[in-house]
Write an enzyme that holds these catalytic residues in place. Structure first.
Site, mmCIF file in Angstrom:
data_model
loop_
_atom_site.group_PDB
_atom_site.id
_atom_site.type_symbol
_atom_site.label_atom_id
_atom_site.label_comp_id
_atom_site.label_asym_id
_atom_site.label_seq_id
_atom_site.Cartn_x
_atom_site.Cartn_y
_atom_site.Cartn_z
ATOM 1 N N GLU A 6 0.814 -1.218 0.000
ATOM 2 C CA GLU A 6 0.000 0.000 0.000
ATOM 3 C C GLU A 6 0.849 1.271 0.000
ATOM 4 O O GLU A 6 0.431 2.293 -0.543
ATOM 5 C CB GLU A 6 -0.905 0.005 1.234
ATOM 6 C CG GLU A 6 -1.952 -1.088 1.255
ATOM 7 C CD GLU A 6 -3.145 -0.765 0.377
ATOM 8 O OE1 GLU A 6 -3.699 0.330 0.516
ATOM 9 O OE2 GLU A 6 -3.498 -1.621 -0.444
ATOM 10 N N ASP A 35 -7.340 6.901 -8.481
ATOM 11 C CA ASP A 35 -8.005 5.616 -8.706
ATOM 12 C C ASP A 35 -9.526 5.723 -8.629
ATOM 13 O O ASP A 35 -10.216 4.711 -8.562
ATOM 14 C CB ASP A 35 -7.504 4.574 -7.703
ATOM 15 C CG ASP A 35 -7.826 4.937 -6.255
ATOM 16 O OD1 ASP A 35 -8.321 6.060 -6.017
ATOM 17 O OD2 ASP A 35 -7.568 4.100 -5.365
ATOM 18 N N THR A 54 -7.059 9.082 -0.466
ATOM 19 C CA THR A 54 -6.660 7.849 0.199
ATOM 20 C C THR A 54 -5.706 8.231 1.315
ATOM 21 O O THR A 54 -4.787 9.016 1.101
ATOM 22 C CB THR A 54 -5.969 6.893 -0.786
ATOM 23 O OG1 THR A 54 -6.905 6.502 -1.794
ATOM 24 C CG2 THR A 54 -5.457 5.656 -0.079
#
Length: 276
Positions: A61, A79, A84
């Site tokens: 990640e 994305d 995020t």
């Protein structure tokens, strides 16, 4: 290389998980757990194994084993999931970031992120930054200096992803590696009803092989699960690089390391990692 992130179906998981029992595809029960836990008696929830799990996920990640440095992390990686952030990639577009900030605000009213709650509700299921820019990233990093926000991230990670993965893995009779495979799949795919969710991946694996709890062979079942995981990843362009399975989890399985014993060596997105 940019780290890959989870599916938008993660939001569905939040409505399915109770304190210790998971509904829908996650059917873990205490009796099944007691009956099917592997002979080693060690699960991914062992503190040493859990630390390894956090490092493994962080390598995929965040391209780093230092998962604790990720409380402050925040960016839009393009994305389609908005911002995020944090230790598990909480997303503004998938609802788990909203749930995290709601938890933090219940515990600490008036925190620096509380004013963004309405905006987070409005952008759920979108990639929009409306109401979040320009101050949200900086305020997220400010919040990350608060140990209370770190605890909230830990607790949401465990409630939504880690604990359900371990419970279902133990119910299926799979060991530490298998429980990690479940955890990593939940982090990326969530547990919706669609074929590329965790539940769909597990159903696909069960159509090919039985887990130990149903009399099957653990290695055979885990190979089927990883095959199903790779298939699911390849259904979306942003997940076509399947190295977090092919050159990490699959390597451990091929080595017969079902308990994730160290030392561990693996590659993700071409980068080498080692835990001694």
């Amino acid at each position: 290389m940019e780290p890959l992130r989870h599916q938008t179906s993660r939001r569905t998981l939040l409505t399915l998980i109770g304190a210790t029992v998971v509904a829908g595809p996650l059917l873990a029960t205490q009796s099944a757990t007691a009956a099917t836990t592997r002979a080693s008696g060690i699960g991914l929830d062992d503190p040493v194994k859990k630390e390894i799990a956090m490092q493994l996920v962080s390598s995929a990640e965040n391209a780093s084993l230092d998962w604790r440095a990720q409380y402050r992390y925040i960016e839009d990686i393009g994305d389609g999931r908005g911002y995020t952030a944090g230790i598990i990639g909480f997303c503004s577009g998938t609802g788990d970031m909203l749930d995290l900030v709601e938890l933090y605000t219940r515990r600490e009213p008036g925190n620096v992120l509380a004013p963004y709650l309405d905006a987070l509700r409005a952008v759920d299921n979108t990639d929009s930054h409306e109401g979040l820019d320009p101050g949200f990233p900086e305020d997220w990093q400010t919040a990350a200096d608060d140990s209370g926000f770190e605890r909230a991230q830990d607790d949401e990670r465990d409630r939504v992803y880690f604990d359900p993965a371990v419970a279902q893995g133990k119910a299926d009779g799979i060991g530490v590696l298998g429980q990690f495979c479940y955890y990593d799949a939940l982090v990326m795919h969530g547990n919706g009803s669609d074929p590329i969710s965790f539940g769909g991946i597990r159903r696909r694996a069960l159509s090919v092989a039985a887990p130990p709890a149903q009399g099957g062979d653990e290695v055979t079942y885990l190979n089927a699960f990883l095959d199903a995981r790779v298939w699911a990843m390849k259904q979306e362009e942003e997940h076509w690089d399947t190295s977090r399975v092919d050159t990490a989890q699959r390597v451990f399985l091929q080595n017969g390391n079902l308990d994730l014993d160290t030392p561990l060596d693996w590659h993700v997105y071409g980068d080498p990692y080692h835990i001694g």
